[in-house]
Design an enzyme around this catalytic site. Structure first.
Site, short mmCIF file in Angstrom:
data_model
loop_
_atom_site.label_atom_id
_atom_site.label_comp_id
_atom_site.label_asym_id
_atom_site.label_seq_id
_atom_site.Cartn_x
_atom_site.Cartn_y
_atom_site.Cartn_z
N CYS A 18 -39.22 35.34 126.71
CA CYS A 18 -39.77 36.06 127.86
C CYS A 18 -40.30 35.08 128.90
O CYS A 18 -40.95 34.11 128.53
CB CYS A 18 -40.90 36.98 127.36
SG CYS A 18 -41.59 38.02 128.64
N PRO A 19 -39.99 35.29 130.14
CA PRO A 19 -39.32 36.43 130.77
C PRO A 19 -37.83 36.21 131.04
O PRO A 19 -37.22 37.03 131.72
CB PRO A 19 -40.07 36.58 132.08
CG PRO A 19 -40.30 35.15 132.50
CD PRO A 19 -40.60 34.43 131.17
#
Length: 81
Positions: A18-19
């Site tokens: 992430c992200p």
């Protein structure tokens, strides 16, 4: 898993956290035509909720399906606009 649609392009974001799966999914979707389906392959378990949340709040995309194949999470996103 993709019995109701044909995958236009596959995005491999395995090993990224992430992200980046969402960021790269958005970039790949932007380059597709209306009706195209993007298959996203990720190893980050957070990508399941991240991509679902992104698709739910983003105009022009539809999350068709998500699943898990071993250590790989598969996401299918259609560009609708």
């Amino acid at each position: 898993m993709s019995s109701e649609y044909t995958v236009t392009e596959t995005l491999d974001v395995k090993g990224e956290s992430c992200p980046m799966p969402v960021v790269k999914t958005k970039g790949a979707i932007d380059g597709l035509s209306q009706g195209d389906v993007l298959q996203v392959l990720a190893t980050d378990s957070g990508s399941v909720s991240d991509i679902a949340g992104w698709a739910e709040t983003t105009n022009g995309v539809e999350l068709l399906d998500q699943g898990e194949d071993g250590d790989v999470f598969e996401h299918y996103v259609r560009k609708t606009e």
